[in-house]
Write an enzyme that holds these catalytic residues in place. Structure first.
Site, PDB file in Angstrom:
ATOM      1  N   CYS A 217      35.108  46.915  35.536  1.00 17.75           N
ATOM      2  CA  CYS A 217      35.605  48.269  35.266  1.00 17.75           C
ATOM      3  C   CYS A 217      34.936  48.919  34.050  1.00 17.75           C
ATOM      4  O   CYS A 217      34.643  50.102  34.057  1.00 17.75           O
ATOM      5  CB  CYS A 217      37.112  48.220  35.047  1.00 17.75           C
TER       6      CYS A 217
ATOM      7  N   GLU B 285      45.313  50.892  34.490  1.00 14.22           N
ATOM      8  CA  GLU B 285      44.001  50.373  34.056  1.00 14.22           C
ATOM      9  C   GLU B 285      43.023  50.694  35.175  1.00 14.22           C
ATOM     10  O   GLU B 285      42.967  49.974  36.180  1.00 14.22           O
ATOM     11  CB  GLU B 285      44.081  48.855  33.846  1.00 14.22           C
TER      12      GLU B 285
ATOM     13  N   ASN C  17      38.466  41.989  41.135  1.00  5.93           N
ATOM     14  CA  ASN C  17      37.293  41.518  40.391  1.00  5.93           C
ATOM     15  C   ASN C  17      37.593  40.401  39.388  1.00  5.93           C
ATOM     16  O   ASN C  17      36.728  39.572  39.116  1.00  5.93           O
ATOM     17  CB  ASN C  17      36.573  42.694  39.708  1.00  5.93           C
TER      18      ASN C  17
ATOM     19  N   GLU D 294      46.360  46.849  27.723  1.00  3.73           N
ATOM     20  CA  GLU D 294      46.578  45.433  27.948  1.00  3.73           C
ATOM     21  C   GLU D 294      45.952  44.701  26.766  1.00  3.73           C
ATOM     22  O   GLU D 294      45.045  45.224  26.114  1.00  3.73           O
ATOM     23  CB  GLU D 294      45.944  44.996  29.267  1.00  3.73           C
TER      24      GLU D 294
END
Ligand SMILES: NC(=O)c1ccc[n+]([C@@H]2O[C@H](COP(=O)([O-])OP(=O)(O)OC[C@H]3O[C@@H](n4cnc5c(N)ncnc54)[C@H](O)[C@@H]3O)[C@@H](O)[C@H]2O)c1
Ligand SMILES: C[N+](C)(C)CCCC=O
Length: 504
Positions: free
Chosen positions: A298, A264, A167, A478
């Site tokens: 997400c 993640e 994505n 992150e």
């Protein structure tokens, strides 16, 4: 490179090893690369096999020896140069590098060029941010009795593997490589087989910026290639972005080699809209929380809890604006929603809408396939963004990650109720609240079981902010300073200044 939709075709190899584009030394099957806007096949690549993975690891190990010996400031200069190259010009002659990457991202992913440019900006900002931190990676000095002391060193891990989702292809590659390289590691990156193109552009940029050959390698492939990477004994860490089921497999594989992992993963995040909100901002926030990148995000706030007093007004306004979203050729400047990633994914999203209707949800707008007027786009993977009303917490569309442009609206009455329902999910990636009441805002986000919370906005992503999940949305972070911990290890050095007092 031609910039029009329907014209690009892949010419060059997509693996990158030891400072050059290469064909893999071995491989399994080949994969087709599609242009979601047209459904066209724009090229093919061979999925890397065990031998290619080993060559990439050996090349990364050699580069690690050089790179890890450099000072933080030296590494910083190279990362800053990489950021500058992305922002600035040349490389592919006349057009700006930023725009070249954004166009490739749009062609390969289907998202609008408007958004792809923002993704590229966030990407170079990430390189700049970690360049800034590289020089201050430091340990501690600890005094001990008798003039003795100890100190700690933050050391790199070695060869890190990054595995990414489709994505945000370029952005994910940067979010992983920037802190990894800043800390002195080498990285082998495997993009999603659906979006193999832009990670190789990043590899070329790093080389131009001056990283040692092999410091950032790209291998292409799907699950099998990813497994070779995770099992390789010389890989020190795996940083993964993708779905929960794959994340579980990554963790299992890494456990065998006692490798640290960062996961993640997906989400089904709540966005809570209180009746005292600034309605205009809440409506805009709900659209930002659901329809960026065709809803394939997400951290999207797909469960929109709306306090009953404003349910009708809010819903009417959200529907009105959703219907106005311009769908179509993603390379056109005024397009705001492009094509979904693939035909199977489009069908999957359509399946969720069908099931939602069967379970009693009401389609308030959109949800149908969209066929643009332009004949070259007729086989593209488009749909109208969808708002669902009459939703209940037990419906599949409210419980599962759809990863498409589908917003579910859920009425609520009290703050306690909203928080309890918001947390009633195995995911915990993000959450948001819209209210004018400052105390309530902080109380609610403190109670939300989510790693990334927004007050009176949604889905903005300054690179200074740590990003990652609670619960089944993963662990590790992150962005922000926090990511440096996940790409380094702590060594303690204890120094004796006197004689050894032996007990023997
Ligand atoms: N939390 C985040 O930061 C974040 C960001 C983007 C996407 N996502 C999540 O990613 C998902 C969508 O991405 P996707 O469909 O590419 O996910 P996915 O899990 O299918 O694939 C992700 C990556 O893992 C690789 N892979 C698949 N099976 C593997 C295996 N057995 N071993 C090693 N590697 C393997 C894939 O080739 C791909 O590169 C969604 O759930 C979304 O929420 C999370
Ligand atoms: C840049 N966003 C919109 C915050 C998305 C982060 C990555 C999630 O898929």
């Amino acid at each position: 490179m031609s910039s029009a939709t329907g014209t690009f075709s892949l010419q060059q190899p997509l693996n990158y090893r030891a400072g050059a584009r290469v064909q893999p030394a071995d491989g399994g099957h080949s994969e087709e690369v599609h242009e979601p806007a047209t459904g066209r096949v724009i090229g093919k690549f061979l999925c890397s096999g065990e031998k290619e993975i080993d060559l990439a690891v050996q090349s990364a190990k050699a580069a690690f020896k050089i790179w890890s010996q450099k000072s933080g400031m030296e590494r910083s200069r190279v990362l800053l140069e990489a950021a500058r190259i992305i922002r600035a010009c040349f490389f592919w002659i006349s057009e700006e590098q930023r725009d070249e990457i954004a166009k490739m991202e749009t062609i390969n992913n289907g998202k609008s060029i408007f958004e792809a440019r923002v993704d590229v900006d966030i990407s170079w900002q990430s390189l700049e941010y970690y360049a800034g931190l590289a020089g201050s990676l430091a340990g501690q000095h600890i005094q001990l009795p008798g003039g003795c002391f100890a100190y700690t060193r933050r050391e790199p891990l070695g060869v890190c593997v990054g595995i990414g989702a489709w994505n945000y292809p370029f952005q994910i590659a940067c979010w992983k490589s920037a802190p990894a390289l800043a800390c002195g590691n080498a990285m082998i990156y495997k993009p999603s087989p659906l979006t193999p193109i832009s990670a190789v552009m990043l590899a070329e940029i790093f080389s131009k910026a001056g990283v040692p050959k092999g410091l950032f390698n790209v291998v292409q492939g799907g699950a099998a290639t990813g497994q070779f990477l995770c099992h390789h004994p010389d890989v020190a860490k795996v940083s993964f972005t993708g779905s929960v089921p794959t994340g579980i497999k990554i963790m299992e594989m890494s456990a065998k080699g006692v490798k640290p992992v960062t996961l993640e993963l997906g989400g089904k995040s709540p966005l809570i809209i209180f009746s005292d909100c600034v309605l205009e901002n809440a409506v805009k926030g709900a659209l930002m929380a659901n329809f960026l990148t065709q809803g394939e995000v997400c951290c999207n706030g797909t469960r929109v809890f709306v306090q009953r007093e404003i349910l009708d007004t809010f819903t009417k306004e959200v529907v009105k604006r959703t219907q106005k979203i311009k769908i179509g050729d993603p390379l056109l400047e005024d397009t705001r929603m492009g094509a979904l990633i693939s035909q199977p994914h489009l069908e999957r999203v359509q399946g969720f809408i069908k099931q939602a209707k069967e379970q009693g949800a009401k389609v308030l707008c959109g949800g149908n396939l969209y066929v643009p007027d332009d004949p070259k786009l007729k086989n593209g993977y488009y749909m109208q963004p969808c708002v669902l009303g009459n939703c209940r917490d037990d419906m599949t569309c409210v419980k599962e990650e759809i990863f498409g442009p589908v917003m579910s609206i859920l009425p609520f009455d009290t703050e306690e109720e909203a928080v309890e329902r918001a947390n009633n999910t195995p995911f915990g990636l993000a959450g948001g609240v819209f209210t004018r009441d400052i105390q309530r805002a902080h109380r609610v986000v403190a109670a939300l079981q989510a790693g990334m919370c927004f007050i009176n906005n949604y889905n903005i992503s300054p690179v200074e902010l740590p990003f990652g999940g609670y619960k089944m949305s993963g662990f590790g972070r992150e962005n922000g300073k926090a990511a440096m911990e996940y790409y380094s290890q702590l060594k303690t050095v204890c120094v004796e200044m006197g004689d050894v007092e032996s007990v023997f």
